[in-house]
Design an enzyme around this catalytic site. Structure first.
Site, short mmCIF file in Angstrom:
data_model
loop_
_atom_site.label_atom_id
_atom_site.label_comp_id
_atom_site.label_asym_id
_atom_site.label_seq_id
_atom_site.Cartn_x
_atom_site.Cartn_y
_atom_site.Cartn_z
N ASP A 126 -11.23 25.76 25.08
CA ASP A 126 -10.88 25.33 23.39
C ASP A 126 -11.68 23.73 23.85
O ASP A 126 -11.51 23.02 23.63
CB ASP A 126 -9.45 24.94 23.87
CG ASP A 126 -8.64 25.73 23.77
OD1 ASP A 126 -8.68 26.57 23.11
OD2 ASP A 126 -7.39 26.05 23.33
N HIS A 184 -10.43 20.35 20.77
CA HIS A 184 -10.41 19.26 21.42
C HIS A 184 -11.18 18.09 21.46
O HIS A 184 -11.14 17.04 20.60
CB HIS A 184 -10.15 18.99 23.15
CG HIS A 184 -9.00 20.85 23.58
ND1 HIS A 184 -8.74 20.09 24.78
CD2 HIS A 184 -8.46 21.18 22.81
CE1 HIS A 184 -7.52 21.16 24.86
NE2 HIS A 184 -7.61 21.58 23.83
N ASP A 187 -12.26 35.59 22.85
CA ASP A 187 -10.74 34.85 21.53
C ASP A 187 -11.25 33.84 20.93
O ASP A 187 -11.91 32.72 21.61
CB ASP A 187 -9.66 35.59 21.62
CG ASP A 187 -8.79 34.73 22.42
OD1 ASP A 187 -8.70 33.76 21.81
OD2 ASP A 187 -8.93 34.82 24.14
N GLU A 221 -8.84 31.74 17.87
CA GLU A 221 -7.68 31.62 17.22
C GLU A 221 -7.70 31.05 16.01
O GLU A 221 -7.52 31.36 14.99
CB GLU A 221 -6.30 31.22 17.97
CG GLU A 221 -5.06 30.68 17.66
CD GLU A 221 -3.95 30.58 18.24
OE1 GLU A 221 -3.09 31.73 18.01
OE2 GLU A 221 -4.44 29.43 18.79
N GLU A 278 -10.82 24.78 12.91
CA GLU A 278 -10.75 23.69 14.03
C GLU A 278 -12.62 23.83 14.59
O GLU A 278 -12.90 23.27 15.27
CB GLU A 278 -10.09 23.88 15.44
CG GLU A 278 -8.40 22.81 14.87
CD GLU A 278 -7.53 23.41 15.88
OE1 GLU A 278 -7.15 22.45 16.07
OE2 GLU A 278 -7.17 24.18 16.44
N TYR A 306 2.19 29.57 10.51
CA TYR A 306 1.38 29.16 11.49
C TYR A 306 0.29 30.12 11.59
O TYR A 306 -1.02 28.96 11.96
CB TYR A 306 2.13 29.56 12.95
CG TYR A 306 3.53 28.40 13.33
CD1 TYR A 306 3.70 28.18 12.58
CD2 TYR A 306 4.02 29.04 14.39
CE1 TYR A 306 4.73 27.07 13.16
CE2 TYR A 306 5.46 28.74 14.62
CZ TYR A 306 5.97 27.99 13.44
OH TYR A 306 7.35 27.20 14.27
#
Length: 664
Positions: free
Chosen positions: A411, A415, A484, A486, A490, A568
């Site tokens: 991620d 971030h 992957d 999600e 972002e 979500y």
């Protein structure tokens, strides 16, 4: 892509220790149960079968002592080596490159074993398509046809013999290349024949932008006996085809193979491709924005809208910024820094509150400098193994999952994109701040998306995959279903942060890369992640979900890692709702998604959401109905629990007002 490879390690009917190759047809996909609460009852997930070993590149010498090593881990490729034992000079090397039409094995002093756990039906030696190229046509018991090309270094016939239903064996002490490809249609066989004897060994990304137009290219270095007089055959994904320049488009063939999660791939006869993006979001800035009005960056707010903003902005700006930003998580800290930055920007540039904005900005600068001084709760470290900037959290706690796995490179674009955006706003409002903070922010940008192989401290584009057209979130964790991602939104947030940081510091190249990444993301996300009713790349049984949920390389699952509430699952592809959101999330898509999930009486009626996802959903709604969104955010009894910790009511009011929601 379009093949799936796995080291077999003694598994399967063939009990091989070679590299297993499979190619999955759409008909082989397995689907989850129907989500009957959602209109048209889409299936919750689909997955491609694992463990199918159609053909295996192996050698008679391989067994329980076989070792696998890799080298040359580059942006589009990696080399994989198999040796019978550590230190053996006999070796099988496979250059793995995204889009390769052949799986190629380079044999050095080994006896080739071509194995199959699906079982050989028939093996026929064909005429040589070129001098020194030996060809075999293989039909497996599942009915699928594969081609094998062998090019011995010595020119000696490899003399493959069908030993059993699982073993096709060549000559001992053999040197040369073996190439394997799946043949979906006999009429396409000549394309493989023409390309045999050459293969890609690595790939390079290049790009050029001027004003709102850009070109980027994927080009490959070549190996093989015929590399000097054969053109590569490479498979392109749907979003590539949609953006090819005229010369590359002229090299597209009718040969197609399904991919696992990116639709059909199409073979292209070319050593390099050129893609064009002719509507870069150059006018996109910190203010609310629409692609349709991209030539006009002027923002005009009515006096009523300004009053509505001012009614809440001072209160939000008086929150304890330090308590919200100095956390034990780079993700949550970054979200809060970005939230306050957008709040300060809105006050300063849109709501005529320069004095209040200046006071809040000074506090925000102090909060950011906790990180640029590396005095946050878990300071960052430079990792000399994988060459990157990571949180020290897992080093301290021993828990690999701390801060979503940041210490293990999970991620990073999620971030650090928030930090880039926050820094861009601060530097825009206070250029003197850049002197002491620019290097820190640039280091975060380099960690995720360093563009240059000359930078010895970071790899080239760690997160963004220029072949797939989007990033992957998976770090140093094994996964049977591959990498992957999600949160598609972002992913775009990082590109937006990169663009705006480049703009703030006057780095035109960085700003252009951000613009290009945003354009490519808009194309790829709309192709694979954000599914309108006319999407042809994802299975018809699945597109009714509207978002893929978690998109893996081998499956798509309409869920999240943190919960199954539909707000979500859909909302993680919305956050943060920022100026770029209207670029990646088309009005058609937002309208279909709203009707499916959030409209009055729908399965997750927005009026019934009771937490911070409610604000996210309504901010997203501003894309298609800014008046309803504005009315929601300015209602007298607005509940602040509806605002996520990474957002502000101030920004949401301004967003919906500028997009057309404020009364005139």
């Amino acid at each position: 892509m379009p093949y799936s490879l796995a080291w077999s390690q003694g598994s399967g009917n063939a009990q091989s220790y070679g590299m297993a190759i499979s190619h999955i047809e759409d008909s082989q996909k397995t689907f989850g149960s129907a989500e009957t609460d959602i209109p048209n009852s889409p299936d919750q997930y689909y997955i491609n079968p694992l463990g199918i070993q159609s053909l295996i590149l192996s050698a008679a010498e391989f067994g329980t002592s076989t070792v696998l090593t890799t080298d040359s881990l580059l942006v589009l490729s990696a080399n994989v080596h198999l040796q019978a034992s550590n230190g053996s000079s006999s070796i099988l090397t496979m250059p793995l490159v995204q889009g390769m039409a052949f799986v190629t094995g380079q044999y050095v002093n080994l006896q080739p074993n071509i194995q199959s756990s699906v079982f050989f039906g028939s093996v026929t030696e064909s005429a040589q398509p070129k001098s020194g190229v030996f060809k075999y046509k293989i039909t497996l018991l599942d009915g699928h046809v594969w081609l094998l090309y062998a090019m011995p270094t010595s020119g000696i016939d490899p003399n493959f013999q069908l030993v059993s239903s699982t073993l096709l064996q060549g000559s001992a002490n053999w040197y040369g290349d073996i190439q394997i490809a799946k043949l979906p249609d006999d009429s396409m066989e000549y394309l493989y024949d023409d390309a045999a004897g050459t293969y890609p060994t690595s790939g390079t990304v290049a790009g050029y932008a001027e004003d709102s137009k850009a070109q980027y290219s994927l080009s490959w270095t070549k190996g093989g006996a015929y590399k000097s007089n054969s053109t590569l055959l490479m498979f392109a994904l749907p979003h590539h085809l949609d953006s090819f320049d005229s010369d590359t488009a002229a090299s597209v063939t009718n040969l197609t193979l399904a991919t696992t999660t990116s639709g059909n791939s199409t073979a292209v006869i070319a050593d390099y491709w050129v893609m064009e993006e002719n509507e870069l979001p150059t006018s996109l800035g910190f203010a609310p924005w629409r692609p349709a009005n991209s030539s006009d960056s002027t923002v005009n707010l009515t006096s009523e809208a300004i009053a509505a903003i001012q009614n809440v902005s001072a209160t939000e700006a008086s929150q304890n910024m330090s308590a919200q930003t100095n956390l034990n998580s780079m993700y949550y800290s970054g979200k809060a820094l970005s939230k306050f930055a957008q709040l300060v920007y809105t006050m300063h540039d849109l709501a005529d509150q320069p004095d209040l904005a200046k006071t809040a900005l000074l506090e925000l600068e102090s909060c950011f400098e906790v990180f640029s001084n590396n005095s946050n709760i878990y300071p960052l470290l430079y990792d000399t193994d994988w060459k990157g900037i990571v949180s020290s959290a897992s080093y301290v706690t021993g828990d690999s999952g701390d801060d979503f796995g940041n210490s293990y490179y999970n991620d990073h674009h999620f971030h650090y994109g928030y930090f880039l955006h926050a820094a861009a706003v601060i530097g825009y409002l206070d250029p003197t701040w850049l002197t002491n903070n620019k290097d820190y922010v640039n280091a975060l940008a380099r960690d995720v998306s360093n563009p240059s192989s000359l930078d010895q401290y970071f790899p080239v584009f760690r997160s963004f995959d220029w072949y797939h057209g989007h990033s992957w979130a998976k770090g140093l964790f094994s996964s049977g279903d591959g990498k992957d991602e999600e949160s598609s939104s972002e992913d775009a947030m990082f590109a937006y942060g990169l663009k705006m940081w480049g703009q703030t510091i006057g780095d035109a190249s960085m700003e252009a890369r951000g613009n290009l990444m945003l354009s490519v993301l808009a194309r790829s996300l709309q192709s694979y992640f954000l599914m309108t009713s006319d999407n042809t790349n994802q299975p018809a049984e699945f597109i009714g979900n509207k978002v893929t949920g978690i998109l893996f390389e081998n499956k798509a699952d309409h869920t999240t890692y943190f919960g199954t509430d539909l707000s979500y699952i859909q909302g993680i592809h919305m956050i943060p709702v920022m100026p770029f959101s209207t670029l990646t999330r088309t009005q058609q898509f937002v309208a279909e998604e709203w009707t499916t999930y959030f409209a009055d009486g729908a399965v997750r009626d927005a009026t019934n959401i009771t937490d911070g996802w409610k604000g996210i959903v309504y901010a997203n709604f501003a894309n298609i109905n800014p008046t309803a969104a504005y009315d929601f955010f300015t209602q007298d009894d607005f509940d602040m629990s509806w605002i996520d910790g990474g957002a502000s009511l101030t920004w949401y009011i301004a967003l919906s007002a500028v997009l057309g929601g404020a009364p005139s």
